[in-house]
Structure formats: C-alpha cells, structure tokens
Design an enzyme around this catalytic site. Sequence first.
Site, PDB file in Angstrom:
ATOM      1  N   SER A 138       0.849  -1.530   0.133  1.00 21.85           N
ATOM      2  CA  SER A 138      -0.666   0.014   0.285  1.00 21.85           C
ATOM      3  C   SER A 138       0.925   0.827   0.028  1.00 21.85           C
ATOM      4  O   SER A 138       2.161   0.965   0.380  1.00 21.85           O
ATOM      5  CB  SER A 138      -0.688  -0.393   1.024  1.00 21.85           C
ATOM      6  N   TYR A 151      -2.493   0.186  10.599  1.00 24.96           N
ATOM      7  CA  TYR A 151      -2.281  -0.409   8.861  1.00 24.96           C
ATOM      8  C   TYR A 151      -1.314   0.209   8.239  1.00 24.96           C
ATOM      9  O   TYR A 151      -0.172  -0.870   8.167  1.00 24.96           O
ATOM     10  CB  TYR A 151      -3.380  -0.050   8.709  1.00 24.96           C
TER      11      TYR A 151
END
Length: 257
Positions: A138, A151
């Site tokens: 990501s 995250y």
Amino acid sequence: MAIKRVVVTGASSGIGEATARRFATNGWRVVAVARREERLAALAADTGVDTFVADVTKQDDVEALAAYLRELGPIHALVNNAGGALGVASVEDSDADDWIRMFDVNVVGTKRVTSALLPLLREAIVEGDTASILMITSIAASVPYEGGSGYNAAKFAQHALTAVLRLELAGEPIRVIEVAPGMVKTEEFALVRFGGDAAKADTVYDNVPDPLVADDIAEAIVHALELPPFVNLDLVTIKPVAQAAPFKMIRGELKVR
C-alpha cells in the site's frame, strides 16, 4: 509458451478476485486462495480457476495449501494479496488486538505463505525463466498518515519484508515485486476498516473523481508478471490522479488552473 500457474491469496473479493480473473482471462492456470468457500466456488464457476480454502493466519492451513499445490503441479508465481485494515484510531487509542490481527494477516501471513511456497517455486524454474513473488502492500507502506496507525505499521513491515526477501534471493532466478496501491474503491476494504459501517465507508470515496477500482491494480499485477523474465519491477506505486498522498485527496472536479 508453456502455460504457467499462479497462486493468488485473498482471492474472494476486491483486488485478489480481480487479479485471479484477469490471470485466467490471459490464459494462466490460477489457484485462488481465500477463507470464504462460497465466494471461491462462485469464482470457480465463472472462470474455471482452481480454488483452495485457507486462512493465511493459520499455519496448518498454509501447510495444507503447499501440500495441495505439490500434488497439483508446478507453480510459477505467487501473489501475496491477503491483507486488510482495521480501524482509524491513533496509536494511543487504537486496540492492540486490531494491531495483532493486521500484523498477522499482512505481515506474518505473507511470511507463512512465502516460506511454504518458495520450495515449489524453485522446483518449477526452467533454464531461461524466473519464478515471481509479488506482494500487494500500500502507499501506507511508505507514507504515514493520521488515522492509519496500525495499518501503517503493518504495511511498513510488509514493505521491509519484501525488500529483505529480494536481498536474500539475489543470485536466484526469482523476481520479488511490490505493488503499492493508493485509493482503490472495492466492495469491502473500507467497510471492514470501519467495522461494517457502510455510511462511513462510503464517505471515503465521496466525490472523489475516478478512484481506482480493483481491476486497475489487477492489470498492473498481471503486466508485471508477464514482462520478460529478466525484468523486475521492484516497486510500483499506483494512485488515482486525484490522490497526491494518503492525506491529500482532491474531491470534486479536477480543473486546469
């Protein structure tokens, strides 16, 4: 060219499902791996891919997957896609259990599957060709942002795992590729992150011009694995034009100044 086989984890929805479908369309043999048997069955009915029900956070499941693949035949590529985000709380206020779950699926799950399948990938390599391991990380793996505490931490760790693996495998004909998506509008990512609150999930994409969709990422993944065997795309970052950074998203029409 001989038909190749690719294993895609997290293939029951979103980027994983789109990737499995695109590989199948391009003539690859595909093994779609996920926890939800009914969704895998629907994918198989639509595309003819092979499926295997497994949770990458469970070592026994991963070992069973490796045993199944050894019987099935050679595998030439692995797409480590299983992952996800939980919550948007700060480092101080977030739930440690959410962090453990995110690390288990994004980081340790990636390690489990990679360790289990590397011997099979090596066995399938023929002279003049390479095996490929592709990680879906990501933009959260390189740019921290408020609301992304756990995250961010998990994806930074997965990015580091990928870089170390590339160093460890240097000298072998094995590509290690990282694809780092920005905003991608899928059916479940934001919904899971917000604990099933559909209204909050919808606001993530509200008024964003042309957010990416899962098939945009799938196209890049397949392209990376279909390049000549001596070409390695170390890191591919993919964002919609409206997104300059995780924390800078343009909402409304894009206009020339």
